[in-house]
Write an enzyme that holds these catalytic residues in place. Sequence first.
Site, PDB file in Angstrom:
ATOM      1  N   GLU A   1      -2.400   0.028  -2.093  1.00  0.00           N
ATOM      2  CA  GLU A   1      -2.536   1.257  -1.305  1.00  0.00           C
ATOM      3  C   GLU A   1      -2.091   1.043   0.145  1.00  0.00           C
ATOM      4  O   GLU A   1      -1.421   1.883   0.731  1.00  0.00           O
ATOM      5  CB  GLU A   1      -3.988   1.742  -1.328  1.00  0.00           C
TER       6      GLU A   1
ATOM      7  N   GLU B   1       6.328   3.033  -6.336  1.00  0.00           N
ATOM      8  CA  GLU B   1       5.221   2.326  -6.981  1.00  0.00           C
ATOM      9  C   GLU B   1       5.589   0.854  -7.193  1.00  0.00           C
ATOM     10  O   GLU B   1       4.793  -0.031  -6.935  1.00  0.00           O
ATOM     11  CB  GLU B   1       4.884   2.974  -8.327  1.00  0.00           C
TER      12      GLU B   1
END
Lengths: 185, 480
Positions: free
Chosen positions: B146, B232
Site C-alpha cells: 500500500e 499492482e
Amino acid sequence: MIGAIIIVGLIFIVAMFLIGIYNSLIKLRNQVKNAWSQIDVQLKRRHDLIPNLVETAKGYMKHERQTLENITAARSKAMSAESVGDKGRAEGELSAAMSKFFLVVENYPDLKANQNFLALQEELTSTENKIAFSRQAYNDQTMFFNNKIEMFPSNIVAGMFGFKQAEFFEIEDKAEKAVPKVDFS
Amino acid sequence: MWELIQQNKRKSWVLFIMMGACLALLGYLVGAAYAPPDGGVAGLAIALFIWMLLSIISYFSGDSIMLSISGARQITSDVHPQLFNVVEEMKIASSMPAMPKVYIIDEAAPNAFATGRKPQSSAVAVTAGLLSRMNRDELQGVVAHEMSHIQNRDVMFMTFAGIMLGSIALISQVFLRGAFFSGGMSGRVRTRGSDRGGGQGQAIIMIVALVFAILAPIMARLLYFAISRKREYLADASAARLTRYPEGLASALEKLSKSTEDLPRANNITAPLYIVNPLKKAGAKLSNLSSTHPPVEERIRVLRTMAGGAGFLQYQEAFNRVTGSKSKLIPQSGLKDSAQAAIRTGSVDAGAPVTQTKRTVDDLVRAVNGFVFLTCTCGLKAKIPPDFKKESFPCPRCGSVLRVPTAELATAAAMASGLARDANGVPQEHPQLQRMTYHRKGSGWESLSCACGKTIQLSPQFSGSKLVCNGCGREITIER
C-alpha cells in the site's frame, strides 16, 4: 545580433541544467544524512525501552538475574560508547543479550501472558525492525547518491563542487547481524 | 528511485492522455449530433469542463471521499500498536517524509487500500478482517504494498483516471438515454438537420456518435484496468524490495485470495485502490482484460520465484519467467540497484497459529467504537465502554481497585462519534469555551480538575497532547 541571442540562450539553458543537477545532488545528500540520523533515533529508542522491560520481567524471572543484568550492562555500555566502531560493537552485544533474553522468556508462561510485557515485546520487536529498516534505507539512499555522483552528466557537476561518495553502513559484528528472534506464538 | 517514479509517471501519462482523447472525442461527437453546425466544439468544452470540475474536487478532497465511502475510521497507536509500528517501519524503509494516517475499516473481508495525493499527506486503511488473519510479516507485506502505491504516486493517478472513466460513463449514459428514450429529441434534431439540407451527413454523425457512446465507456474501462494491473505488479515489486521478504506478501496474498467475502462498500471505481479485488463475485468470471487486478495466483508465483535477492531486477526476472512474456515491467534505471537487496529471513515461525482471533477482532471493534482498555496488575484487560460513569471499579479478577482514565475515555468516545476533528483528531466542539493548559508533573497517574469542576484522571499510558473534558467539552492541552 541573432548569434549573440543564440549564445546567451544556450548559456542560459546549460546554466539551468547545471542548477537542476546541483539541486538534485544536494537533495540526495540531505536524504543520506537524514537516513543516518534515523538509525540513531531508533538505537536511542531501544535504550529507552530496556529499563521498562527489565522492570516488568524482574518480578517473574527470579532465576534469571544474570540475563537481566547482562542486558542492563550492555545497555549502559552502548549508551556510553563514543566512537562509531565502539558503538557498533556495543550495540551488537546488546542485541545478543536481548536475543538470549527472549529465548529464556519461553520458560515463563506467566510473563508471556502479561499484557504490559506483550506490549513491550511488540515495541522492542518493532524497534529492532526499525533499526534494520533505517539501515536499509540509509544504504538505499547512499546508493542513489553514489550512482548519481558516478553517472554522466551529474558526475561533472559533482566533480565541480566536490561531492564525495557516502559510505555504506556495513555490519561487522556477527552478533549485530543476528537480529533477536522474537516469537509471538 | 525517483527516476523510476519519473519513468513510471511518463508511461502512465500516455494512457491517461489516450483516455482524455476518448472523452474529448465523445464530447465532440455528442455535441455535433445534437446541434449540427458548431455544437461539436460546445460538446467538447462541456465534456472537458465536467472532467476538470470532477478532477479538481477529487484532487482536493479525493482521499477524504475515498475514506468515507469505505467507512474507514482513523485510529491512534493505542488501538492497534502492531499495525501502527508496521506502518512506521515501512515509512522508515521507504524514507517517506511523513507518517501516513492509519485507518481501520470495520469489515470481515480482509483487504487494504492507500490514499493521498502525495507522500506528505497520505493514509493507509486496513480492514479488521485483515488484522485478524495476518501475522506480522504478512501485515508488513500488505502495508508495504500500500505504501508503494503512495510512493509511486499511483493513488493520485488512479483517482484522476477513475474520474475520467466516470465522466465518460456519465456523458455517454446521458446521450444514450436522450437518443433512445426521448424520441421527440432525436426527431427534432433530424428535422432541423434536413431543413438545412444536411440530413444525410447529420444522420451519419448521429450513428457514429451512438456507436462511440456505446464503445467509449468500454474502451476507457479496458484502458483503466490495464493501467491498474500494471501498477499492482509494480507495487508488489516495490513491496518485496522494501521488506526484503517477498514471502510475507506472497503468503498474505494467498490468505487474501482464500477469502470469499465481498467488501460491500467497494465499487468499480474504488476497486483498483485495494490490494486485492474487493469485488470477487463480480470479477471472478470476467476475462483477464476486464479485471482491475492481475490474477492473485500469478502475483504469488512471481513473488515466490524471486531468487537471489529482493530487488527490482529479481522481480523482473521472476515476472518474465512466470508469465512467459518479455515485457518490461520496471524501467531500466530501477534494475541497476538490485545488487545488495538480499532476502532476509522471516521473523515469525511459519506455523505460528493465529491466537485469540475472535477476541482480538472484537477488541479492535470496541476500540474503534470508543472503548478504553485498562490493564490491571494481575494482567486482566478491562474494557470500559464510552458511557461508563464511575471513576473507579474493582478488578473482576483480583479485586484491586482500578481507576478509570476518564480523560482517555472522553477523548476516545469523541473520536468514535464522527465529530468534526482537527489535525490531532480532537473534536472542535464548543469553541466559545476558553481553552485550558495542564502541565504534567511526572509520568504516573495524575488527576486534574477542569474549570467546570470535573475531575479528570490521566493514566501513565496517556500520550496525547490534547484532551476533551467530558463534563463541559472544553479542550485541555497537556504539556510535559
